[in-house]
Structures are given as C-alpha cells and as structure tokens.
Design a protein around this motif. Structure first.
Motif, PDB file in Angstrom:
ATOM      1  N   VAL A   1      16.612 -39.686  12.014  1.00  0.00           N
ATOM      2  CA  VAL A   1      15.925 -40.966  12.230  1.00  0.00           C
ATOM      3  C   VAL A   1      16.209 -41.487  13.643  1.00  0.00           C
ATOM      4  O   VAL A   1      15.300 -41.940  14.339  1.00  0.00           O
ATOM      5  CB  VAL A   1      16.354 -42.014  11.169  1.00  0.00           C
ATOM      6  CG1 VAL A   1      15.869 -43.399  11.539  1.00  0.00           C
ATOM      7  CG2 VAL A   1      15.824 -41.612   9.797  1.00  0.00           C
ATOM      8  N   GLU A   2      17.456 -41.399  14.066  1.00  0.00           N
ATOM      9  CA  GLU A   2      17.838 -41.900  15.387  1.00  0.00           C
ATOM     10  C   GLU A   2      17.245 -41.088  16.531  1.00  0.00           C
ATOM     11  O   GLU A   2      16.918 -41.624  17.575  1.00  0.00           O
ATOM     12  CB  GLU A   2      19.361 -41.905  15.527  1.00  0.00           C
ATOM     13  CG  GLU A   2      20.049 -42.920  14.656  1.00  0.00           C
ATOM     14  CD  GLU A   2      21.559 -42.776  14.666  1.00  0.00           C
ATOM     15  OE1 GLU A   2      22.091 -41.794  15.250  1.00  0.00           O
ATOM     16  OE2 GLU A   2      22.219 -43.641  14.079  1.00  0.00           O
ATOM     17  N   ARG A   3      17.112 -39.777  16.331  1.00  0.00           N
ATOM     18  CA  ARG A   3      16.703 -38.890  17.427  1.00  0.00           C
ATOM     19  C   ARG A   3      15.228 -38.526  17.438  1.00  0.00           C
ATOM     20  O   ARG A   3      14.774 -37.827  18.336  1.00  0.00           O
ATOM     21  CB  ARG A   3      17.505 -37.593  17.370  1.00  0.00           C
ATOM     22  CG  ARG A   3      18.967 -37.786  17.650  1.00  0.00           C
ATOM     23  CD  ARG A   3      19.692 -36.471  17.635  1.00  0.00           C
ATOM     24  NE  ARG A   3      21.116 -36.651  17.901  1.00  0.00           N
ATOM     25  CZ  ARG A   3      21.993 -35.671  17.848  1.00  0.00           C
ATOM     26  NH1 ARG A   3      21.608 -34.445  17.550  1.00  0.00           N
ATOM     27  NH2 ARG A   3      23.254 -35.920  18.093  1.00  0.00           N
ATOM     28  N   THR A   4      14.492 -38.970  16.446  1.00  0.00           N
ATOM     29  CA  THR A   4      13.084 -38.606  16.345  1.00  0.00           C
ATOM     30  C   THR A   4      12.218 -39.801  16.701  1.00  0.00           C
ATOM     31  O   THR A   4      12.408 -40.886  16.181  1.00  0.00           O
ATOM     32  CB  THR A   4      12.756 -38.123  14.914  1.00  0.00           C
ATOM     33  OG1 THR A   4      13.631 -37.040  14.593  1.00  0.00           O
ATOM     34  CG2 THR A   4      11.335 -37.652  14.795  1.00  0.00           C
TER      35      THR A   4
ATOM     36  N   VAL B   1      15.715 -30.386  13.924  1.00  0.00           N
ATOM     37  CA  VAL B   1      14.612 -31.144  13.311  1.00  0.00           C
ATOM     38  C   VAL B   1      13.942 -32.086  14.315  1.00  0.00           C
ATOM     39  O   VAL B   1      12.716 -32.034  14.465  1.00  0.00           O
ATOM     40  CB  VAL B   1      15.075 -31.884  12.033  1.00  0.00           C
ATOM     41  CG1 VAL B   1      13.962 -32.776  11.498  1.00  0.00           C
ATOM     42  CG2 VAL B   1      15.527 -30.878  10.976  1.00  0.00           C
ATOM     43  N   PRO B   2      14.694 -32.922  15.043  1.00  0.00           N
ATOM     44  CA  PRO B   2      14.013 -33.773  16.030  1.00  0.00           C
ATOM     45  C   PRO B   2      13.288 -32.964  17.117  1.00  0.00           C
ATOM     46  O   PRO B   2      12.193 -33.317  17.538  1.00  0.00           O
ATOM     47  CB  PRO B   2      15.141 -34.610  16.634  1.00  0.00           C
ATOM     48  CG  PRO B   2      16.211 -34.604  15.613  1.00  0.00           C
ATOM     49  CD  PRO B   2      16.110 -33.271  14.933  1.00  0.00           C
ATOM     50  N   GLN B   3      13.917 -31.869  17.560  1.00  0.00           N
ATOM     51  CA  GLN B   3      13.291 -31.051  18.597  1.00  0.00           C
ATOM     52  C   GLN B   3      11.999 -30.414  18.083  1.00  0.00           C
ATOM     53  O   GLN B   3      10.984 -30.405  18.772  1.00  0.00           O
ATOM     54  CB  GLN B   3      14.256 -29.959  19.079  1.00  0.00           C
ATOM     55  CG  GLN B   3      13.730 -29.175  20.256  1.00  0.00           C
ATOM     56  CD  GLN B   3      13.550 -30.034  21.483  1.00  0.00           C
ATOM     57  OE1 GLN B   3      14.461 -30.755  21.874  1.00  0.00           O
ATOM     58  NE2 GLN B   3      12.386 -29.994  22.092  1.00  0.00           N
ATOM     59  N   TYR B   4      12.038 -29.897  16.852  1.00  0.00           N
ATOM     60  CA  TYR B   4      10.845 -29.285  16.268  1.00  0.00           C
ATOM     61  C   TYR B   4       9.742 -30.333  16.102  1.00  0.00           C
ATOM     62  O   TYR B   4       8.578 -30.068  16.399  1.00  0.00           O
ATOM     63  CB  TYR B   4      11.166 -28.640  14.920  1.00  0.00           C
ATOM     64  CG  TYR B   4      10.038 -27.790  14.396  1.00  0.00           C
ATOM     65  CD1 TYR B   4      10.016 -26.425  14.624  1.00  0.00           C
ATOM     66  CD2 TYR B   4       8.982 -28.358  13.681  1.00  0.00           C
ATOM     67  CE1 TYR B   4       8.978 -25.640  14.159  1.00  0.00           C
ATOM     68  CE2 TYR B   4       7.940 -27.585  13.226  1.00  0.00           C
ATOM     69  CZ  TYR B   4       7.944 -26.227  13.457  1.00  0.00           C
ATOM     70  OH  TYR B   4       6.895 -25.457  13.003  1.00  0.00           O
ATOM     71  N   ALA B   5      10.110 -31.519  15.644  1.00  0.00           N
ATOM     72  CA  ALA B   5       9.128 -32.591  15.457  1.00  0.00           C
ATOM     73  C   ALA B   5       8.436 -32.923  16.771  1.00  0.00           C
ATOM     74  O   ALA B   5       7.221 -33.135  16.810  1.00  0.00           O
ATOM     75  CB  ALA B   5       9.792 -33.831  14.874  1.00  0.00           C
ATOM     76  N   SER B   6       9.201 -32.930  17.836  1.00  0.00           N
ATOM     77  CA  SER B   6       8.638 -33.229  19.147  1.00  0.00           C
ATOM     78  C   SER B   6       7.775 -32.070  19.657  1.00  0.00           C
ATOM     79  O   SER B   6       6.647 -32.276  20.103  1.00  0.00           O
ATOM     80  CB  SER B   6       9.771 -33.516  20.136  1.00  0.00           C
ATOM     81  OG  SER B   6       9.259 -33.710  21.420  1.00  0.00           O
TER      82      SER B   6
END
Length: 144
Positions: A133-136, A95-100
């Motif tokens: 939340v922490e990684r995004t 999820v964080p990787q996709y968001a980025s």
C-alpha cells in the motif's frame, strides 16, 4: 467504484488468497486480471541432502500453485480473464514494481487475517500488504 481494466492479484502461497482472486473477478467483471505468483528467494525448503531447491523448481511450484488457485475459484470465465505470471524477489519490492511496470489500475491482495504472525506484523506495521500500500501508486484493496 473506479473502473479498472487491469487488475493485479499477487499470490505468496498463503491461505485464503483465493478470496482475493474471487473478489477481483467479481468486483472487476470486465478487467484483465494478472495472478502474480511471487517466489521469495528466502522461502526455499531444504531437500533431504540439505541443498536448497533450485530457483526454477520453486518458480514452477509457484506457477502450479497459482494455477490451482485459479481453478479453485470456480468461476467459468476466470481462465479467459486471468493470466498467471511469476516473479522472483521480495514481495514488498516485486509487487509494487510489477504494478508500476505492467501499468495496472488496481491491486487486490489478501492481508494477514487473524493468525499470530500476521498480528505481530500488523502491530509492527511492516506486513507485506502494508508495504505494498505504501509503495504502490495504484489503488490497493486489502482483504482481511
């Protein structure tokens, strides 16, 4: 409220994720929304023969589940505004990787709610939503 053009709603096949999608549709009426069906490698059910279901089958099942989720929201504009994508991997990483990578403006997801497993994960501070939340670096709205 921050104006968001691209909103990510990850779905992990958990209850009440339709609320996160409905929230995103209502809160960001002009945004393009990606419903990301995350296929966790460890969630593969065993067949009767004891063989793990193939990755393609799990991915297709996740895509179908996300499409059903989209239909269940009952928003007539949803089909025009929401696209369904799939990604395989651990949600905390995917999820964080996709968001980025997709350069989204906002992430909306459903948290743990009040089930026992969610309580334990929240207590330990290592739930998927907490980690996202922490990684995004994008704003994340977590619905409970």
């Amino acid at each position: 409220m921050v104006d968001s053009d691209r909103v990510l709603v990850p779905t992990l096949g958990r209850p009440r994720e339709d609320e996160a999608l409905a929230y995103a549709l209502e809160t960001f009426p002009d945004a393009a929304i990606t419903l990301l069906a995350v296929v966790t490698p460890l969630d593969a059910p065993l067949s009767e023969g004891g063989i793990l279901e193939r990755s393609e089958e799990r991915t297709e099942r996740a895509r179908t589940s996300a499409a059903d989720l989209l239909e269940s929201v009952g928003d007539p504009t949803a089909a025009e505004r929401v696209r369904v994508e799939t990604a395989e991997g651990r949600p905390r990483t995917v999820v964080p990787q996709y968001a980025s990578d997709a350069d989204v403006d906002h992430v909306v997801m459903y948290g743990h709610g009040s089930d026992t497993r969610g309580f334990v994960r929240r207590f330990l501070g290592r739930g998927v939503a907490t980690t996202v939340v922490e990684r995004t670096s994008r704003p994340v709205t977590v619905l409970e």
